[in-house]
Design an enzyme around this catalytic site. Structure first.
Site, PDB file in Angstrom:
ATOM      1  N   GLU A  41      44.750 -12.809  -8.008  1.00 55.20           N
ATOM      2  CA  GLU A  41      45.962 -12.484  -8.481  1.00 55.20           C
ATOM      3  C   GLU A  41      46.986 -13.338  -8.008  1.00 55.20           C
ATOM      4  OE1 GLU A  41      44.632 -10.265  -6.807  1.00 55.20           O
ATOM      5  OE2 GLU A  41      45.962  -8.642  -6.165  1.00 55.20           O
ATOM      6  N   CYS A  81      39.459  -6.241  -4.095  1.00 57.64           N
ATOM      7  CA  CYS A  81      39.532  -6.068  -2.886  1.00 57.64           C
ATOM      8  C   CYS A  81      38.912  -4.372  -2.632  1.00 57.64           C
ATOM      9  CB  CYS A  81      40.881  -6.177  -2.218  1.00 57.64           C
ATOM     10  SG  CYS A  81      41.003  -6.295  -0.403  1.00 57.64           S
ATOM     11  N   HIS A 111      41.947 -11.630  -3.098  1.00 53.56           N
ATOM     12  CA  HIS A 111      42.895 -11.315  -4.336  1.00 53.56           C
ATOM     13  C   HIS A 111      43.244 -12.374  -5.304  1.00 53.56           C
ATOM     14  CE1 HIS A 111      44.366  -7.253  -2.843  1.00 53.56           C
ATOM     15  NE2 HIS A 111      44.167  -7.809  -1.718  1.00 53.56           N
TER      16      HIS A 111
HETATM   17  N1  GLN Z   1      42.002  -0.691   2.005  1.00 51.38           N
HETATM   18  C1  GLN Z   1      41.010  -1.844   2.126  1.00 51.38           C
HETATM   19  C2  GLN Z   1      40.857  -2.506   3.243  1.00 51.38           C
HETATM   20  O1  GLN Z   1      41.823  -2.589   3.850  1.00 51.38           O
HETATM   21  C3  GLN Z   1      41.626  -2.654   0.783  1.00 51.38           C
HETATM   22  C4  GLN Z   1      42.673  -3.543   1.123  1.00 51.38           C
HETATM   23  C5  GLN Z   1      43.127  -4.107  -0.445  1.00 51.38           C
HETATM   24  O2  GLN Z   1      42.624  -3.655  -1.270  1.00 51.38           O
HETATM   25  N2  GLN Z   1      44.014  -4.859  -0.244  1.00 51.38           N
HETATM   26  O3  GLN Z   1      39.896  -3.509   3.585  1.00 51.38           O
END
Ligand code: GLN
Length: 552
Positions: free
Chosen positions: A518, A380, A516
């Site tokens: 995970e 992310c 994600h």
């Molecule tokens: N801050 C980034 C976004 O909002 C990544 C978010 C995250 O890593 N979950 O796109």
């Protein structure tokens, strides 16, 4: 109608209610029962989505896009049932439902009160969430005696009456061992049960968290003071080797039988089969290799802020019996030229995150991984930082950034879709004043993997579903220049409008994803990206594919 097991906690917090409930559910599932778990949280936030990981640990995201308490992560790691919107409910959610109904006139002019309106809303939620299951475990957050949890406790008391023999109450308490006196103390447990009984709940089972096994005499004593039969006063020791030992530990204490007999389900169930869990524990303890992975992030000091991530990393080592040490590095400490703390690690991971602080440290760590051939997994924000790094240092796009940290950047390689889409684009302009809760791309979405890519090889299939939680996206206007410079966009959304995975084929192992992984890793199955990443760390460390390690 499902049978309900209510799980409460007393004396202190952090007794591991969630883990105990999940481990018990795992045993029951192995006996052939359809089990679900529900977490009721007394705080006023509508969901944990807006809570800082520093305070509350990670926000766990379900397949259907609920932002939930991290206990739901434990649930999904222990059972096959998938969690969703109905599996986590807060006071805030209950109150907002009740208030919406009141505004709509649903209560026909009645005075709206905690009892019955709030309690009815809670009961409805529990009943809906448990529909279609043999057993639903309902965990109440917080500790008995908290003011905030009272409406929940009253609601489950009422459900206990309504469900009769189809409801059981399991209470976790602490039985401290006093070293100086060389004995355990049962008084806090007695008091905690007294507190529970004063609000009309008589526990059926006591799970006594203790450092040492309670003797029969001690269990008799607790039984006498609490009206719980001795055989239902159970010692729950700390798991020494692995939390995945807990199903076996609770099984050895006969906990699943108490539930099965309590609900009269003897004819419906088979024997417990815990082979999977024994295998997981065996692979955790009896390791053949050891690697060290650096997590470069912002919440590294908070134990629970990366709960699913650290679990997934450990799962990634199980297939090849690799013990994985995690070196947690604060990204702010990597802002300058001194990257010596990265020298002794076998792989680098930049996880999800938010905000400007420490972002440049992440970019630095990624540059170090890319230039030195160190395996890199970006998740992310960790993908977005990798895109920024590549833009600046490979594509020569000076000052490139994500608009999250630099809204004025000349190269918005990462931005809100509305910031880089043509004016004719179909996405509506984001309202600057809009709510922060529930405004992200959330939950499971499909992604198509490019033929011949590392991602495709690891997953072994073309289409995968992974969970998202972010606002910003790869800016499509830069796709060409990135590809010309050697980056492969190996995963795209099904309509091909969003970049989901990037990788560098010229590097031993460099992959980053917008989702994600995970959240979908489990000890029994692992997750292909983590398994591939940890095995790449081992190969990096050994300089070759070690004997007996079939490369994923
Ligand atoms: N801050 C980034 C976004 O909002 C990544 C978010 C995250 O890593 N979950 O796109």
């Amino acid at each position: 109608m499902a049978s309900l097991v209510f799980v409460t906690g007393g004396v202190v917090s952090s007794l591991g209610k969630g883990l105990s409930a999940a481990a018990l559910a795992a045993i029951l599932e192995s006996r052939g029962l359809k089990v679900t778990l529900v977490k009721l949280d007394p705080y006023i936030n509508v969901d944990p989505g807006t809570m800082s990981p520093f305070q509350h640990g990670e926000v766990y995201v379900t397949g259907d896009g609920a932002e939930t308490d991290l206990d739901l992560g434990h649930y999904e790691r222990f059972v096959r049932t998938r969690m969703g919107q109905l599996n986590n409910c807060t006071s805030g959610r209950i109150y907002s439902n009740v208030i919406a109904k009141e505004r709509r006139g649903d209560y026909l002019g009645a005075t709206v009160q905690v009892i019955p309106h709030v309690t009815d809303e809670i009961k409805d939620w529990v009943i809906r969430a448990s529909e279609g299951y043999d057993i639903a475990m309902i965990e109440i957050g917080g500790t008995v005696g908290d003011i905030e949890s009272l409406p929940f406790l009253e609601a489950i008391r009422q459900l206990g009456v309504e469900y009769g023999k189809n409801a059981m109450f399991m209470h976790l308490t602490l039985v401290p061992f006093l070293r100086a006196a060389n004995e355990i103390k049962t008084k806090p447990t007695q008091h905690s049960v007294k507190e529970l009984r004063s609000i009309g709940i008589q526990p059926d089972i006591l799970l006594c968290r203790s450092e040492i096994e309670l003797s029969k005499a001690e269990r008799d004593k607790i039984a006498l003071f609490t009206n719980v039969p001795t055989k239902a006063v159970i010692t729950a020791l700390d798991a020494k080797n692995s939390i995945y030992d807990i199903p076996k530990m609770l099984y050895d204490e006969g906990l699943d039988d108490l539930i099965v007999e309590g609900f009269g389900l003897e004819d419906k169930v088979g024997e417990a089969n815990l082979d999977d869990w024994l295998e997981v524990v065996d692979r955790t303890i009896n390791t053949r290799h050891e690697v060290t992975v650096a997590i470069v992030g912002k919440y590294v000091e908070h134990h629970d802020a990366y709960k699913s991530l650290t679990e997934a990393i450990a799962h990634g080592g199980l297939r090849q019996r690799i013990k994985v040490n995690i070196k947690r590095l604060e990204s702010e400490d990597l802002m300058g030229n001194d990257l010596s703390s990265l020298e002794d690690v076998d792989a680098i991971l930049v996880p999800g995150g938010f905000g400007e602080r420490g972002f440049e440290g992440k970019v630095n760590a990624i540059r170090h991984a890319r230039e030195n051939g160190i395996p890199y997994l970006g998740i992310c924000y960790g993908m977005q930082a990798a895109v920024v790094e590549f833009a600046r240092n490979v594509c020569g796009l000076e000052g490139a950034n994500t608009t999250e940290t630099d809204p004025e950047t000349p190269h918005k390689v990462i931005g809100l879709i509305t910031e880089w889409l043509d004016a004719s684009g179909s996405v509506e302009k984001r309202d600057e004043e809009c709510d922060l809760g529930g405004t992200m791309r959330l939950g499971g979405q499909q992604c198509r993997l490019k033929e011949g890519s590392l991602a495709r090889r690891l997953y072994g299939r073309e289409i995968v579903t992974e969970r998202h939680r972010h606002r910003y996206e790869f800016n499509n206007h830069y796709r060409d220049i990135f590809q010309k410079n050697g980056m492969v966009l190996s995963g795209l959304s099904m309509d091909e409008t969003l970049v989901e995975i990037i990788e560098l084929p010229d590097h031993p192992w460099f992959l980053a994803c917008q989702f994600h992984p995970e959240f979908t890793s489990s000890p029994r199955d692992g997750h292909p990206l983590f398994t591939g990443f940890i095995e790449a760390a081992l190969i990096e460390q050994q300089g070759e594919v070690p004997k007996g390690v079939a490369r994923l």
